[in-house]
Design a protein around this motif. Structure first.
Motif, PDB file in Angstrom:
ATOM      1  N   MET A   1     -15.709 -69.449  75.779  1.00  0.00           N
ATOM      2  CA  MET A   1     -17.060 -69.187  76.260  1.00  0.00           C
ATOM      3  C   MET A   1     -17.993 -70.353  75.923  1.00  0.00           C
ATOM      4  N   LEU A   2     -17.927 -70.818  74.678  1.00  0.00           N
ATOM      5  CA  LEU A   2     -18.775 -71.936  74.270  1.00  0.00           C
ATOM      6  C   LEU A   2     -18.403 -73.210  75.018  1.00  0.00           C
ATOM      7  N   MET A   3     -17.102 -73.426  75.222  1.00  0.00           N
ATOM      8  CA  MET A   3     -16.648 -74.634  75.904  1.00  0.00           C
ATOM      9  C   MET A   3     -17.147 -74.665  77.338  1.00  0.00           C
TER      10      MET A   3
ATOM     11  N   GLY B   1     -14.930 -83.715  67.473  1.00  0.00           N
ATOM     12  CA  GLY B   1     -15.725 -83.944  68.665  1.00  0.00           C
ATOM     13  C   GLY B   1     -15.153 -83.326  69.921  1.00  0.00           C
ATOM     14  N   ILE B   2     -16.027 -83.109  70.895  1.00  0.00           N
ATOM     15  CA  ILE B   2     -15.660 -82.707  72.246  1.00  0.00           C
ATOM     16  C   ILE B   2     -16.059 -83.869  73.146  1.00  0.00           C
ATOM     17  N   TYR B   3     -15.106 -84.353  73.945  1.00  0.00           N
ATOM     18  CA  TYR B   3     -15.315 -85.553  74.744  1.00  0.00           C
ATOM     19  C   TYR B   3     -15.242 -85.179  76.228  1.00  0.00           C
ATOM     20  N   LEU B   4     -16.348 -85.329  76.916  1.00  0.00           N
ATOM     21  CA  LEU B   4     -16.448 -84.938  78.324  1.00  0.00           C
ATOM     22  C   LEU B   4     -16.744 -86.164  79.168  1.00  0.00           C
ATOM     23  N   ARG B   5     -15.993 -86.293  80.241  1.00  0.00           N
ATOM     24  CA  ARG B   5     -16.148 -87.426  81.146  1.00  0.00           C
ATOM     25  C   ARG B   5     -16.518 -86.916  82.531  1.00  0.00           C
ATOM     26  N   LEU B   6     -17.621 -87.400  83.072  1.00  0.00           N
ATOM     27  CA  LEU B   6     -18.066 -87.035  84.420  1.00  0.00           C
ATOM     28  C   LEU B   6     -18.037 -88.287  85.284  1.00  0.00           C
TER      29      LEU B   6
ATOM     30  N   LYS C   1      -6.032 -74.873  77.634  1.00  0.00           N
ATOM     31  CA  LYS C   1      -5.053 -75.854  77.161  1.00  0.00           C
ATOM     32  C   LYS C   1      -5.730 -76.920  76.308  1.00  0.00           C
ATOM     33  N   TYR C   2      -6.898 -77.377  76.762  1.00  0.00           N
ATOM     34  CA  TYR C   2      -7.633 -78.400  76.008  1.00  0.00           C
ATOM     35  C   TYR C   2      -8.020 -77.896  74.622  1.00  0.00           C
ATOM     36  N   LEU C   3      -8.525 -76.674  74.546  1.00  0.00           N
ATOM     37  CA  LEU C   3      -8.939 -76.114  73.271  1.00  0.00           C
ATOM     38  C   LEU C   3      -7.748 -75.921  72.337  1.00  0.00           C
ATOM     39  N   ARG C   4      -6.623 -75.479  72.905  1.00  0.00           N
ATOM     40  CA  ARG C   4      -5.427 -75.334  72.079  1.00  0.00           C
ATOM     41  C   ARG C   4      -4.995 -76.680  71.517  1.00  0.00           C
ATOM     42  N   GLN C   5      -5.001 -77.689  72.377  1.00  0.00           N
ATOM     43  CA  GLN C   5      -4.596 -79.025  71.935  1.00  0.00           C
ATOM     44  C   GLN C   5      -5.586 -79.575  70.913  1.00  0.00           C
ATOM     45  N   ASN C   6      -6.878 -79.365  71.175  1.00  0.00           N
ATOM     46  CA  ASN C   6      -7.906 -79.863  70.263  1.00  0.00           C
ATOM     47  C   ASN C   6      -7.781 -79.208  68.894  1.00  0.00           C
ATOM     48  N   LYS C   7      -7.558 -77.904  68.886  1.00  0.00           N
ATOM     49  CA  LYS C   7      -7.409 -77.177  67.626  1.00  0.00           C
ATOM     50  C   LYS C   7      -6.166 -77.642  66.883  1.00  0.00           C
TER      51      LYS C   7
END
Length: 456
Positions: free
Chosen positions: A226-228, A182-187, A316-322
């Motif tokens: 790009m997708l992120m 999952g991708i978790y986004l908080r606004l 950084k987020y994508l690296r950590q997520n991966k």
């Protein structure tokens, strides 16, 4: 289909009219199971059989609600909301599936399986709570049913308009369970009165890839920068349209944060949501949660995305997520179930270096977690209120899709009678809470080592 659900004396809650109706619904389901095995059944006959079950279910709900009103049951509104969720959301969704597939064998079996699981779970938890004096408080801050329905339809319309999806609402009490990658986004929107409105959006990765990927014509099979970024800005526009329903947010400032699942879980546990909706879009799951609070904890504000460093933060987020996903794929999943947050925290810390650790603080949240993210082992507290470990295990075993999940009981009782009661349920083992966290981990390690020779 060989499934049959058997009425047991412990299902009785001690209220004659409710107990008799429960038994009748069990008998109807069993007749439907038997009917489902008949090759010569017609679509018309299926329709009539399903209608018969539905009519009795709705009448039972009404009778049960009348009884709760007569005794002035404190948990009436929450209990009725659970009824409404089933009769207004779950049943219509199941009926639509039956109609679209012309009452295929699979859809009939799906209908019966969902109804049987729901009936057993509801009987053993919320219905038992009527006479135990306990109330279900997890969803006390949810907005009224009419507003839930309106928000659900608004989100469906947005998903249809923006992505040409055909989503369906599958739960209006999403408990924060993990589903897939999952991708978790908080606004966070802050008003002039310094009140914060938080929106938590959860996208299954495959949903972003199939929607954003088709829009920007990328052939990537994984989330890239790009997708992120496309997902981030689309999510912002999505919430901008949703917040039109909340005039207080007209002049609000917005801040953004990308969360790991652990961060999302901690954030979700801190607040009681006003909306917590889970959708199946046909391309992946999507969850929408909203809550309000007076301020944002200072330690969390440090992780907010700021424009000057946004690109680096996304990378950084994508690296950590991966990295987390790579580690998770190599790890066994252990679901810890205990009503003590302290015990969950201690055991999570003990296991997290060697296992992907999922947690649930009640029997119901454990069942939701299992359905969304099947674990390799469940460490199950035997002594929980409302829905205890025995009931959770029976519900797991009642579904063929989950019946083989290994379960080890975790109990605070070590007397002979208690241990015999636990062993009678045929778990894969039991551990007492007198063991240290290190000893519990040792036993879990030993369990998986024994299973290795069976892996081909």
């Amino acid at each position: 289909m060989e499934n049959q659900i058997i009425w047991k004396a412990r299902y009785n809650i001690g209220v004659d009219i409710i107990d008799k109706e429960h038994q009748k619904l069990f008998r109807i389901l069993n007749k439907l199971y038997t009917f489902g095995q008949q090759d010569e059944k017609s679509q018309w006959a299926c329709q009539e059989a399903v209608k018969y079950f539905k009519d009795h279910t709705l009448q039972h709900f009404q009778d049960e609600e009348d009884y709760m009103t007569s005794i002035e049951y404190a948990g009436f509104e929450t209990h009725k909301r659970i009824h409404d969720n089933f009769r207004k959301i779950t049943l219509p969704a199941l009926e639509k599936e039956l109609e679209q597939t012309e009452y295929s064998a699979n859809s009939v079996e799906h209908f019966l399986g969902v109804c049987a699981g729901w009936l057993i779970g509801h009987t053993l938890t919320e219905d038992q709570a009527i006479v135990s004096g306990e109330t279900i408080t997890q969803w006390d801050n949810l907005l009224p049913e009419e507003e839930q329905s309106l928000m659900g339809q608004t989100i469906i319309n947005q998903l249809q308009g923006m992505f040409q999806l055909e989503p369906r609402l599958i739960n209006n009490c999403y408990g924060g369970e993990k589903f897939g990658n999952g991708i978790y986004l908080r606004l966070i929107y802050t008003t002039r009165e310094s009140k914060s409105w938080e929106f938590l959006l959860v996208f299954e990765e495959q949903l972003i890839i199939s929607t954003m990927g088709s829009v920007i014509e990328t052939k990537s099979k994984a989330i890239n920068e790009m997708l992120m970024n496309a997902a981030r800005y689309t999510a912002r526009q999505f919430v901008e349209r949703i917040k039109e329903h909340f005039p207080a947010l007209d002049q609000a400032d917005v801040k953004e944060q990308l969360l790991t699942y652990d961060q999302f879980e901690k954030t979700f546990e801190r607040y009681q949501p006003q909306f917590s909706l889970l959708f199946d879009t046909g391309k992946g799951y999507f969850a929408f949660c909203m809550t309000t609070c007076d301020d944002l904890p200072s330690e969390e504000s440090e992780a907010l995305i700021v424009s000057e460093t946004a690109m680096e933060q996304v990378k950084k987020y994508l690296r950590q997520n991966k990295a987390d996903q790579v580690i998770a794929r190599s790890m066994k999943k252990v679901l810890l179930v205990d009503d003590s947050e302290f015990m969950l925290k201690v055991m999570r810390q003990q296991l997290c270096n060697d296992y992907e650790v999922l947690t649930a603080s009640s029997g119901l949240s454990a069942l939701r977690s299992i359905m969304l993210n099947i674990p390799d082992l469940v460490l199950l507290d035997y002594d929980m209120p409302v829905c205890d470990g025995k009931q959770v295990l029976e519900m797991i075993r009642s579904d063929q899709g989950y019946a083989d999940i290994p379960v080890i009981f975790w109990t605070g009782k070590a007397d002979r009678e208690s241990i015999q009661n636990v062993l009678a349920l045929n778990p894969q083992g039991y551990l007492t809470k007198s063991l240290t966290p290190e000893q519990v981990k040792y036993e879990i390690d030993k369990f998986f080592k024994k299973k290795k020779p069976d892996v081909s």
